[in-house]
Design a protein around this motif. Structure first.
Motif, mmCIF file in Angstrom:
data_model
loop_
_atom_site.group_PDB
_atom_site.id
_atom_site.type_symbol
_atom_site.label_atom_id
_atom_site.label_comp_id
_atom_site.label_asym_id
_atom_site.label_seq_id
_atom_site.Cartn_x
_atom_site.Cartn_y
_atom_site.Cartn_z
ATOM 1 N N THR A 43 22.448 -40.437 26.539
ATOM 2 C CA THR A 43 22.941 -40.418 25.159
ATOM 3 C C THR A 43 21.812 -40.106 24.185
ATOM 4 O OG1 THR A 43 24.609 -42.062 25.741
ATOM 5 C CG2 THR A 43 24.130 -41.778 23.404
ATOM 6 N N THR A 44 20.660 -40.695 24.430
ATOM 7 C CA THR A 44 19.506 -40.457 23.556
ATOM 8 C C THR A 44 19.061 -39.009 23.626
ATOM 9 O OG1 THR A 44 18.778 -42.745 23.838
ATOM 10 C CG2 THR A 44 17.146 -41.171 23.031
ATOM 11 N N PHE A 45 18.948 -38.455 24.833
ATOM 12 C CA PHE A 45 18.522 -37.063 24.982
ATOM 13 C C PHE A 45 19.529 -36.103 24.350
ATOM 14 C CE2 PHE A 45 15.879 -38.482 28.761
ATOM 15 C CZ PHE A 45 14.699 -38.427 28.053
ATOM 16 N N GLU A 46 20.810 -36.387 24.499
ATOM 17 C CA GLU A 46 21.830 -35.541 23.869
ATOM 18 C C GLU A 46 21.728 -35.612 22.348
ATOM 19 O OE1 GLU A 46 25.553 -36.802 25.474
ATOM 20 O OE2 GLU A 46 25.197 -35.838 27.409
ATOM 21 N N GLY A 47 21.450 -36.799 21.838
ATOM 22 C CA GLY A 47 21.275 -36.959 20.399
ATOM 23 C C GLY A 47 20.066 -36.200 19.886
ATOM 24 N N ILE A 48 18.982 -36.238 20.652
ATOM 25 C CA ILE A 48 17.770 -35.514 20.258
ATOM 26 C C ILE A 48 18.019 -34.010 20.314
ATOM 27 C CG2 ILE A 48 15.414 -34.971 20.987
ATOM 28 C CD1 ILE A 48 15.169 -37.931 21.824
ATOM 29 N N ARG A 49 18.660 -33.574 21.387
ATOM 30 C CA ARG A 49 18.907 -32.140 21.560
ATOM 31 C C ARG A 49 19.773 -31.575 20.435
ATOM 32 N NH1 ARG A 49 21.091 -30.162 27.165
ATOM 33 N NH2 ARG A 49 18.879 -30.241 27.639
ATOM 34 N N SER A 50 20.741 -32.351 19.980
ATOM 35 C CA SER A 50 21.662 -31.862 18.956
ATOM 36 C C SER A 50 21.209 -32.215 17.536
ATOM 37 C CB SER A 50 23.063 -32.424 19.203
ATOM 38 O OG SER A 50 23.040 -33.830 19.075
ATOM 39 N N SER A 51 20.020 -32.790 17.388
ATOM 40 C CA SER A 51 19.575 -33.184 16.052
ATOM 41 C C SER A 51 19.161 -31.962 15.230
ATOM 42 C CB SER A 51 18.411 -34.172 16.140
ATOM 43 O OG SER A 51 17.248 -33.520 16.573
ATOM 44 N N PHE A 94 16.568 -31.691 13.272
ATOM 45 C CA PHE A 94 15.124 -31.473 13.354
ATOM 46 C C PHE A 94 14.760 -30.570 14.525
ATOM 47 C CE2 PHE A 94 11.021 -32.787 15.163
ATOM 48 C CZ PHE A 94 10.182 -32.398 14.117
ATOM 49 N N VAL A 95 15.362 -30.829 15.678
ATOM 50 C CA VAL A 95 15.066 -30.015 16.859
ATOM 51 C C VAL A 95 15.565 -28.593 16.648
ATOM 52 C CG1 VAL A 95 15.583 -29.733 19.316
ATOM 53 C CG2 VAL A 95 15.037 -31.989 18.414
ATOM 54 N N ALA A 96 16.735 -28.440 16.077
ATOM 55 C CA ALA A 96 17.282 -27.099 15.846
ATOM 56 C C ALA A 96 16.408 -26.323 14.862
ATOM 57 C CB ALA A 96 18.706 -27.201 15.316
ATOM 58 N N SER A 97 15.986 -26.972 13.787
ATOM 59 C CA SER A 97 15.142 -26.273 12.809
ATOM 60 C C SER A 97 13.762 -25.977 13.391
ATOM 61 C CB SER A 97 15.019 -27.088 11.521
ATOM 62 O OG SER A 97 14.372 -28.324 11.766
ATOM 63 N N SER A 98 13.223 -26.872 14.205
ATOM 64 C CA SER A 98 11.927 -26.620 14.848
ATOM 65 C C SER A 98 12.021 -25.451 15.812
ATOM 66 C CB SER A 98 11.459 -27.868 15.604
ATOM 67 O OG SER A 98 11.251 -28.927 14.723
#
Length: 91
Positions: free
Chosen positions: A57-65, A67-71
């Protein structure tokens, strides 16, 4: 005063006798080492599953955040700029 001591001793003896009778009727149930390990194994398995679910759940949340998309977009833009500069230099 001695009468109080006698009565107290009789009450204690009656309590001990009653507990002994209860112990004969219902023997204590003790788990074997094998049963303890089986319970421990089940508990560790459940804990592992919960931990894996939380990590996923945490990794999915990070992947879809955002911040990650803009980075990721920023890095792709920088890489494209570097490719263009290398292309200009090599011509």
């Amino acid at each position: 005063m001695r009468l109080y001591l006698v009565v107290a001793m009789l009450v204690l003896a009656l309590a001990a006798f009653t507990q002994a009778q209860d112990a004969e009727v219902e023997p204590p149930v003790e788990e074997t080492v094998e049963e303890k390990f089986a319970v421990f194994t089940n508990q560790m398995g459940e804990m592992g599953k919960k931990l894996a679910d939380k990590a996923q759940t945490t990794f999915e949340g990070i992947r879809s955040s955002e911040f990650v998309a803009s980075s990721q977009t920023w890095f792709e833009q920088q890489l494209e700029k570097i490719r263009q500069k290398i292309g200009e230099i090599s011509q």
